[in-house]
Design a protein around this motif. Structure first.
Motif, PDB file in Angstrom:
ATOM      1  N   MET A 169      77.649  52.559  -2.012  1.00 23.23           N
ATOM      2  CA  MET A 169      76.201  52.474  -2.205  1.00 23.23           C
ATOM      3  C   MET A 169      75.781  51.132  -2.790  1.00 23.23           C
ATOM      4  SD  MET A 169      73.876  55.142  -4.408  1.00 23.23           S
ATOM      5  CE  MET A 169      72.154  54.870  -4.807  1.00 23.23           C
ATOM      6  N   TYR A 170      76.564  50.616  -3.755  1.00 22.45           N
ATOM      7  CA  TYR A 170      76.113  49.459  -4.522  1.00 22.45           C
ATOM      8  C   TYR A 170      76.884  48.165  -4.307  1.00 22.45           C
ATOM      9  CZ  TYR A 170      73.227  52.589  -7.424  1.00 22.45           C
ATOM     10  OH  TYR A 170      72.288  53.479  -7.882  1.00 22.45           O
ATOM     11  N   ALA A 171      78.147  48.243  -3.962  1.00 20.37           N
ATOM     12  CA  ALA A 171      78.957  47.028  -3.893  1.00 20.37           C
ATOM     13  C   ALA A 171      78.769  46.323  -2.558  1.00 20.37           C
ATOM     14  CB  ALA A 171      80.430  47.356  -4.096  1.00 20.37           C
ATOM     15  N   GLU A 181      76.370  47.263  10.866  1.00 21.25           N
ATOM     16  CA  GLU A 181      75.413  48.368  10.733  1.00 21.25           C
ATOM     17  C   GLU A 181      75.573  49.055   9.376  1.00 21.25           C
ATOM     18  OE1 GLU A 181      74.306  52.672  12.810  1.00 21.25           O
ATOM     19  OE2 GLU A 181      75.702  51.288  13.811  1.00 21.25           O
ATOM     20  N   ASP A 182      76.822  49.147   8.902  1.00 21.24           N
ATOM     21  CA  ASP A 182      77.069  49.765   7.612  1.00 21.24           C
ATOM     22  C   ASP A 182      76.416  48.963   6.496  1.00 21.24           C
ATOM     23  OD1 ASP A 182      78.462  51.740   5.899  1.00 21.24           O
ATOM     24  OD2 ASP A 182      79.564  49.981   5.215  1.00 21.24           O
ATOM     25  N   GLU A 183      76.454  47.641   6.609  1.00 18.48           N
ATOM     26  CA  GLU A 183      75.837  46.778   5.612  1.00 18.48           C
ATOM     27  C   GLU A 183      74.327  46.985   5.577  1.00 18.48           C
ATOM     28  OE1 GLU A 183      77.289  44.341   3.330  1.00 18.48           O
ATOM     29  OE2 GLU A 183      78.740  45.895   3.800  1.00 18.48           O
ATOM     30  N   LEU A 184      73.708  47.036   6.752  1.00 18.72           N
ATOM     31  CA  LEU A 184      72.260  47.135   6.832  1.00 18.72           C
ATOM     32  C   LEU A 184      71.742  48.508   6.431  1.00 18.72           C
ATOM     33  CD1 LEU A 184      71.682  45.222  10.192  1.00 18.72           C
ATOM     34  CD2 LEU A 184      71.384  44.358   7.864  1.00 18.72           C
ATOM     35  N   SER A 185      72.578  49.527   6.542  1.00 20.11           N
ATOM     36  CA  SER A 185      72.107  50.886   6.281  1.00 20.11           C
ATOM     37  C   SER A 185      72.225  51.294   4.820  1.00 20.11           C
ATOM     38  CB  SER A 185      72.881  51.894   7.149  1.00 20.11           C
ATOM     39  OG  SER A 185      74.251  51.925   6.781  1.00 20.11           O
ATOM     40  N   ASN A 186      72.764  50.420   3.973  1.00 19.46           N
ATOM     41  CA  ASN A 186      72.913  50.729   2.549  1.00 19.46           C
ATOM     42  C   ASN A 186      72.009  49.816   1.723  1.00 19.46           C
ATOM     43  OD1 ASN A 186      75.296  52.764   2.151  1.00 19.46           O
ATOM     44  ND2 ASN A 186      76.004  51.338   3.718  1.00 19.46           N
ATOM     45  N   PRO A 187      70.732  50.170   1.579  1.00 25.73           N
ATOM     46  CA  PRO A 187      69.765  49.257   0.959  1.00 25.73           C
ATOM     47  C   PRO A 187      70.051  48.934  -0.498  1.00 25.73           C
ATOM     48  CG  PRO A 187      68.820  51.451   1.224  1.00 25.73           C
ATOM     49  CD  PRO A 187      70.105  51.442   1.988  1.00 25.73           C
ATOM     50  N   PHE A 188      70.708  49.830  -1.235  1.00 29.38           N
ATOM     51  CA  PHE A 188      70.915  49.595  -2.662  1.00 29.38           C
ATOM     52  C   PHE A 188      71.936  48.486  -2.931  1.00 29.38           C
ATOM     53  CE2 PHE A 188      68.928  53.704  -2.534  1.00 29.38           C
ATOM     54  CZ  PHE A 188      68.087  53.682  -3.639  1.00 29.38           C
ATOM     55  N   ARG A 189      72.627  48.048  -1.919  1.00 28.03           N
ATOM     56  CA  ARG A 189      73.547  46.926  -2.110  1.00 28.03           C
ATOM     57  C   ARG A 189      72.806  45.646  -2.452  1.00 28.03           C
ATOM     58  NH1 ARG A 189      78.042  47.718   2.771  1.00 28.03           N
ATOM     59  NH2 ARG A 189      78.902  49.703   1.988  1.00 28.03           N
ATOM     60  N   LEU A 191      70.695  45.207  -4.633  1.00 28.70           N
ATOM     61  CA  LEU A 191      70.480  45.089  -6.073  1.00 28.70           C
ATOM     62  C   LEU A 191      71.638  44.371  -6.756  1.00 28.70           C
ATOM     63  CD1 LEU A 191      69.045  48.631  -6.943  1.00 28.70           C
ATOM     64  CD2 LEU A 191      67.832  46.569  -6.228  1.00 28.70           C
ATOM     65  N   HIS A 192      72.796  44.307  -6.088  1.00 25.68           N
ATOM     66  CA  HIS A 192      73.975  43.600  -6.615  1.00 25.68           C
ATOM     67  C   HIS A 192      74.360  44.116  -8.001  1.00 25.68           C
ATOM     68  CE1 HIS A 192      73.779  40.870  -3.244  1.00 25.68           C
ATOM     69  NE2 HIS A 192      72.512  40.603  -3.528  1.00 25.68           N
ATOM     70  N   LEU A 193      74.381  45.434  -8.159  1.00 25.23           N
ATOM     71  CA  LEU A 193      74.788  46.026  -9.427  1.00 25.23           C
ATOM     72  C   LEU A 193      76.300  46.018  -9.608  1.00 25.23           C
ATOM     73  CD1 LEU A 193      72.373  49.082  -9.670  1.00 25.23           C
ATOM     74  CD2 LEU A 193      72.051  46.759 -10.500  1.00 25.23           C
ATOM     75  N   LEU A 194      77.034  45.994  -8.508  1.00 21.54           N
ATOM     76  CA  LEU A 194      78.492  45.921  -8.560  1.00 21.54           C
ATOM     77  C   LEU A 194      78.965  44.664  -7.850  1.00 21.54           C
ATOM     78  CD1 LEU A 194      79.641  49.567  -7.663  1.00 21.54           C
ATOM     79  CD2 LEU A 194      79.083  48.639  -9.904  1.00 21.54           C
ATOM     80  N   ASP A 195      80.073  44.136  -8.334  1.00 22.48           N
ATOM     81  CA  ASP A 195      80.724  43.050  -7.611  1.00 22.48           C
ATOM     82  C   ASP A 195      81.451  43.620  -6.408  1.00 22.48           C
ATOM     83  OD1 ASP A 195      79.970  40.852  -9.127  1.00 22.48           O
ATOM     84  OD2 ASP A 195      81.571  41.168 -10.586  1.00 22.48           O
ATOM     85  N   PRO A 196      81.634  42.819  -5.367  1.00 18.38           N
ATOM     86  CA  PRO A 196      82.374  43.315  -4.200  1.00 18.38           C
ATOM     87  C   PRO A 196      83.816  43.600  -4.555  1.00 18.38           C
ATOM     88  CG  PRO A 196      81.966  40.965  -4.014  1.00 18.38           C
ATOM     89  CD  PRO A 196      81.168  41.437  -5.183  1.00 18.38           C
ATOM     90  N   LEU A 209      89.144  47.552  -7.898  1.00 21.12           N
ATOM     91  CA  LEU A 209      88.349  47.400  -9.104  1.00 21.12           C
ATOM     92  C   LEU A 209      86.897  47.814  -8.875  1.00 21.12           C
ATOM     93  CD1 LEU A 209      89.522  44.020 -10.658  1.00 21.12           C
ATOM     94  CD2 LEU A 209      89.923  46.313 -11.545  1.00 21.12           C
ATOM     95  N   VAL A 210      86.355  48.561  -9.815  1.00 23.01           N
ATOM     96  CA  VAL A 210      84.934  48.863  -9.855  1.00 23.01           C
ATOM     97  C   VAL A 210      84.367  47.970 -10.955  1.00 23.01           C
ATOM     98  CG1 VAL A 210      83.174  50.616 -10.217  1.00 23.01           C
ATOM     99  CG2 VAL A 210      85.356  51.236  -9.142  1.00 23.01           C
ATOM    100  N   ALA A 211      83.578  46.969 -10.567  1.00 21.39           N
ATOM    101  CA  ALA A 211      83.135  45.943 -11.512  1.00 21.39           C
ATOM    102  C   ALA A 211      81.617  45.924 -11.619  1.00 21.39           C
ATOM    103  CB  ALA A 211      83.648  44.571 -11.077  1.00 21.39           C
ATOM    104  N   LEU A 212      81.104  46.315 -12.782  1.00 19.45           N
ATOM    105  CA  LEU A 212      79.669  46.272 -13.062  1.00 19.45           C
ATOM    106  C   LEU A 212      79.235  44.836 -13.349  1.00 19.45           C
ATOM    107  CD1 LEU A 212      79.234  49.261 -15.530  1.00 19.45           C
ATOM    108  CD2 LEU A 212      78.208  49.115 -13.278  1.00 19.45           C
ATOM    109  N   ARG A 213      78.069  44.465 -12.864  1.00 12.46           N
ATOM    110  CA  ARG A 213      77.502  43.156 -13.188  1.00 12.46           C
ATOM    111  C   ARG A 213      76.591  43.328 -14.408  1.00 12.46           C
ATOM    112  NH1 ARG A 213      74.544  40.276  -9.870  1.00 12.46           N
ATOM    113  NH2 ARG A 213      75.635  38.332 -10.257  1.00 12.46           N
TER     114      ARG A 213
END
Length: 332
Positions: A169-171, A181-189, A191-196, A209-213
């Motif tokens: 959802m976020y990374a 298509e997967d990139e475009l269909s997840n709008p909350f990405r 917000l850049h709340l997580l690092d890739p 790694l799950v990395a919070l910004r």
């Protein structure tokens, strides 16, 4: 002594999204369908009505409830006042979810609401002591948090599904990925709340790694949304009457806007000063010892809605149109 735990206020369920993060257009589709028929999502032709696969229908129902845009009425779902405020075709703040402010607002609603439908999200953004952790480590902490809250120990597969869904959802994904298509269909990405995560072809590091910004991402959150979240938090914790709440609490409380919106103290303070300068009923006051307090001279719930208009210029004309019909858009 408080008996609150990190998952207090959360529903004792994990993985109820069926593995799908909220996709672009889903909330709008559910709202339109429920306006026509409250049984729409449990009808045999729900896949045709919504234009999705069978496994996605319960996921769409889940996310609409998790964001507070739909509520149960027996076996049916009905749009909430919040949904009408946001999505109404004529008077809605952002009917097609085109503004970044709306994504920030939806994120706040998702992780701050009680009951919270997404305990993994609540824990990661509000309570995790680490900005970076492996999926396995996060899963272990979630198991401990569920036990502390008195919930039945969640299945490992449900926790893994939650973490995978949250990351999806976020990374940001791999920009070279074939599945654009997967990139475009997840709008909350956006917000850049997580690092890739590490690219899939990097076999040397499979720790996932799950990395919070933390203290960084929130600087892009519109000031009116941060002020709205602050007043919303104040209403639920300090009470519904006029009053005040310290900026330190707003910035550092596990369920406060500073933590849940990943905003650093300086950026958070700047946003509140900016909004307070525009509203006579809101002020940031400094005490003799240098501590700053947000003071509101109207009930915080009502003032929060007024403050949020600053992020939605179209609401002025929408309110005028609604007034002509004898109603006005409201979240309450």
């Amino acid at each position: 002594m408080s008996n609150r735990t990190p998952l207090t206020g959360c529903l004792p369920g994990f993985g109820r999204h069926r593995g799908y993060p909220p996709r672009y257009g889903w909330l709008r589709k559910v709202y339109d369908a429920l306006l026509q028929d409250q049984t729409a999502l449990r009808r045999p032709d729900a896949t045709i009505v919504l234009g999705v696969g069978k496994s996605m229908v319960p996921s769409m129902a889940f996310w609409s409830q998790a964001f507070g845009l739909a509520a149960r009425n027996g076996q049916d779902l009905v749009p909430t006042d919040r949904a009408h405020w946001l999505l109404d075709e004529e008077t809605g703040a952002d009917p097609y979810l085109e503004l970044d402010a709306t994504l920030w607002l939806l994120h706040w609603w998702l992780v701050s609401s009680e009951p919270c439908h997404v305990p993994t999200w609540r824990y990661l953004f509000g309570h995790s002591p680490l900005s970076r952790s492996s999926r396995a480590e996060l899963q272990g902490r979630l198991e401990a948090a569920a036990d502390a809250a008195g919930h039945r120990t969640p299945a490992a597969s449900a926790l893994a599904s939650d973490i995978a869904c949250l990351v999806s959802m976020y990374a940001p994904g791999d920009p070279t990925a074939a599945n654009i298509e997967d990139e475009l269909s997840n709008p909350f990405r956006t917000l850049h709340l997580l690092d890739p995560e590490p690219p899939a072809d990097r076999t040397g590091d499979r720790s996932h790694l799950v990395a919070l910004r933390r203290r960084m991402a929130g600087r892009h959150c519109p000031a009116p949304v941060q002020a709205y979240a602050s007043l919303d938090f104040a209403a639920r914790t300090a009470g519904p009457a006029v009053g005040s709440i310290s900026l330190a609490r707003l910035a550092s409380d596990p369920l406060g806007p500073g933590r849940l919106l990943l905003t650093g103290t300086a950026d958070f303070r700047r946003a509140l000063h900016q909004v307070a300068d525009r509203h006579a009923d809101l002020a940031v006051v400094q005490s003799g010892d240098g501590e700053e307090t947000l003071v509101y001279s109207r009930p915080p719930v009502l003032l929060a809605e007024d403050v949020l208009v600053g992020a939605y210029p179209a609401l002025g004309s929408a309110t005028s149109r609604a007034a002509e019909k004898g109603s006005s858009p409201s979240m309450s």
